[in-house]
Design an enzyme around this catalytic site. Structure first.
Site, PDB file in Angstrom:
ATOM      1  CD  GLU A   1       5.930  -1.142   4.519  1.00 36.14           C
ATOM      2  OE1 GLU A   1       6.483  -0.303   5.262  1.00 36.14           O
ATOM      3  OE2 GLU A   1       5.592  -2.263   4.904  1.00 36.14           O
ATOM      4  CG  ASP A  19       1.215  -9.628   7.390  1.00 31.56           C
ATOM      5  OD1 ASP A  19       1.497  -8.561   7.963  1.00 31.56           O
ATOM      6  OD2 ASP A  19       1.684  -9.961   6.292  1.00 31.56           O
TER       7      ASP A  19
END
Ligand SMILES: Cc1ncc(COP(=O)(O)O)c(C=O)c1O
Lengths: 408, 256
Positions: B47, B58
């Site tokens: 990924e 995040d």
């Protein structure tokens, strides 16, 4: 407060999906879905409850001190050859319009059973207004604030701490409002059950722009009544306001949005000049994009990275603009101007000496453009004086003409 | 069934290891060497993070890697340049993961076309709403044979999971707890959620992500799913690496 009205269908109000024209929506990661969905499904019903409205109105009256005066500024009017009225949001408890929204959202948070409150702040006015209502309701309060803003708005940091809030510095990116907002959203992702996020401006995912606008709409509701009393007519010729994310402007415009005779003027922060590379004039520099989960105009690089904005005023130092305002800009319903740091400073010194009112740096941006609109002598102009200048004294003193002399 | 993600799951239903790395990290031209090492030492899926300045979902580690990659000069344009001939060397499925804004500016159709051209198999865009995908972009993604993978969380209702399952292609990304990436939330009490997901018998394979950092957490996550995704722990391993290749070899060996 006339919250119950059904505004769907009006060109300038949010639609069922949370859009104003092509702007708005909720571009959230799945982790935020339950929180945002809960708000989307409940906010209108809660705002329409008679008990909610009663509590909201009572707190605005007895705690905030509303209605805020609509003051005819005689000497300012003489100078600019028009009838200039100042909507005195600076006289609210805590010193700015921000408290209208935090009172509304804290009542909503209580009804949703939330026990922990988070907020972002730029100038610290929204942080103070949030810490204030949390003290009032006995709820835990965490405020995220950019490290740079913590330095330039020190008095408000001290106020938040005294009110019992935890102030967490946002150290990423430009260390200003945008980054504080990122950190608040991340906190919310990590605390999906007990926490309500009191967003402080008319930006972010649906329903925030509409919800914040409705709480702030008390500003234009009062302007209408007060103007009728003072001038015999409800509608001014002009409404002027500064725009960071756009909450004071949205509130000042709200009841005039569908009155085409009322000209709406929005003033963005030009910083050191729109094309200087140090500016926050989003409509001039921005392109369609997504910031804080809203599709709107946004300052970004050609690769789609969000640009770090600049303004002397912490409350306007934001690379986006609320979706309502992007729509008002694109449809031409509002005229967008911008004021530089220097113009805002001069406007602050001018208001202080002409009227004995020290305005917030943010509000000074709106005042700075009085000389740039071709008013007729009979024009009624309302300027939203969104806050007072106590928090900006250090900046004002440092920049006084003649520097250390002390005479303006 | 030409998509590499489908081919992988057709042959392997358990313990699928998906490793996330930010493109252009630690150095701009490390993208390909890191992918090659990941494939060599046993990652089943790669990924690749498309770095964004304001990654809302995040935590600090992936934020820092994104900022560093942007400073290194990474952008979608540069990334597609780097990926031009990568299929000569990399045969495992590759997904691009990132935020909607840079992709929107690049142009969705343009983006899908480029992905197909270079040989990317799937995309993860956590802030792309399902409804908008369905009404505006699904057709373009499908036209280019590109799989879009959606996320579910412990808070996602069954009804919504079913909808996500019907729209997702390739697999479903199950976030182990409601958190940003890299939070150390206890995986033990997530077992109930993993079991619930398993009992739904979704049409898509399920990979579990967020909080997997070693063999113990990988095993815990994959008992009730088809595999797991590791991001933050891998970025941390690269952060302190003196030799990328050995660091990646050790990291993958420590998980499998
Ligand atoms: C006094 C004052 N005016 C205006 C603003 C700008 O915010 P908005 O555009 O949401 O009114 C702020 C923000 O901090 C403020 O403190």
């Amino acid at each position: 407060m006339k919250i119950a009205e059904n505004t769907f269908g009006s060109k300038y109000h949010v639609d069922e999906k949370g859009f104003y024209g092509r702007f708005g929506g909720a571009y959230i990661p799945e982790m935020l879905y339950p929180n945002v969905d809960e708000l989307q499904r409940n906010y209108l019903a809660i705002l329409r409850e008679p008990a909610f409205q009663e509590e909201f109105d009572q707190l605005l009256r007895d705690y905030v001190g509303r209605p805020s005066p609509l003051y005819f500024a005689k000497r300012l009017s003489e100078k600019y050859n028009a009838k200039i009225y100042l909507k005195r949001e600076d006289l609210n408890h805590t010193g700015a319009h921000k408290v209208n929204n935090t009172i509304g959202q804290i009542l909503l948070a209580k009804r949703l059973g939330k026990t922990r409150i988070i907020a972002e702040t730029g100038a610290g006015q929204h942080g103070v207004a949030t810490a204030t209502v949390c003290a009032l309701m006995g709820l835990e309060c965490v405020v995220y604030m950019g490290s740079i803003d913590i330095k330039r708005q020190a008095p408000n940091v001290a106020r938040m701490k005294m009110l019992g809030a935890t102030v967490v510095p946002a150290t990423s990116g430009s260390q200003t409002l945008k980054d504080a907002c990122n950190e608040a959203i991340r906190d919310w992702i990590n605390n999906p059950v007990d926490t309500h996020y009191i967003l402080g401006t008319a930006a972010g995912p649906h329903p925030y722009p509409d919800m914040v606008t409705r709480f702030q709409s008390v500003i234009s509701e009062e302007i209408k009544k007060q103007l009728l009393e003072k001038t015999g007519r409800e509608n001014p010729d002009y409404v002027m306001a500064c725009i960071g994310g756009g909450s004071n402007a949205a509130g000042a415009y709200y009841h005039f949005l569908d009155e085409p005779d009322v000209k709406l003027i929005a003033v963005e922060a030009g910083g050191k000049g729109v094309h200087s590379g140090h500016s926050a004039a989003t409509t001039q520099l921005g392109k369609l994009g997504i910031i804080h989960a809203s599709k709107t105009l946004l300052m970004q690089t050609e690769d789609g990275q969000i640009t770090e904005p600049y303004s002397i005023s912490a409350g306007l130092d934001y690379p986006g603009i609320g979706p309502l305002h992007a729509h008002l800009y694109e449809t031409g319903r509002a005229t967008f101007l911008n004021a530089t740091d220097d113009e805002a400073l001069q406007a602050a010194y001018e208001l202080t000496r002409l009227e004995g009112i020290i305005p917030a740096l943010e509000s000074s941006h709106a005042l700075a453009k009085l000389g740039q609109v071709a008013f007729k002598p009979d024009d009624v102009v309302v300027v939203c004086l969104s806050g007072r200048g106590d928090k900006d004294m250090e900046t004002y003193i440092r920049n006084l003409p003649g520097n250390t002399g002390g005479n303006v | 069934m030409s998509n590499r993600i489908d081919q992988l799951f057709a042959g392997k239903r358990t313990g699928v290891l998906n490793i996330y790395c930010t493109a252009g990290y630690p150095e701009l031209n490390d993208t390909l060497p890191v992918m090659k090492a990941l494939q060599q030492y046993g990652a089943d899926i790669i990924e690749l993070g498309m770095p964004f300045s304001d990654p809302l979902a995040d935590g600090p580690v992936i934020q820092d890697s994104s900022n560093r990659a942007i400073r290194n000069g990474m952008s979608l344009k540069v990334l597609f340049e780097q990926l031009k001939n990568f299929r000569e060397q990399i045969h495992v499925p590759v997904l691009l993961m990132g935020y909607l804004n840079p992709v929107l500016l690049y142009g969705i159709e343009n983006f899908c076309k480029k992905c197909a051209e270079v040989g990317v198999d799937g995309v993860i865009l956590p802030d792309l709403p399902m409804d908008e995908y369905e009404s505006e972009y699904k057709q373009v993604f499908e036209q280019y044979g590109l799989h879009l993978v959606f996320l579910v969380t412990p808070e996602t209702s069954e009804e919504r999971i079913r909808k996500i399952d019907s729209l997702s292609r390739g697999f479903i990304y199950a976030v182990s707890s409601s958190s940003t990436t890299g939070k150390d939330k206890d995986m033990g009490n997530q077992q109930v959620y993993f079991e619930r997901l398993q009992s739904l018998q979704l049409k898509n394979p399920v990979l579990i992500g967020f909080g997997i950092k070693d063999k113990a957490t990988f095993d815990a996550a994959t008992t009730h799913s088809n595999g797991g995704v590791i991001g933050t722990a891998f970025i941390r391993a690269l952060e302190n690496a003196t030799n990328l290749d050995t660091a990646i070899q050790q990291f993958v060996a420590g998980v499998k």
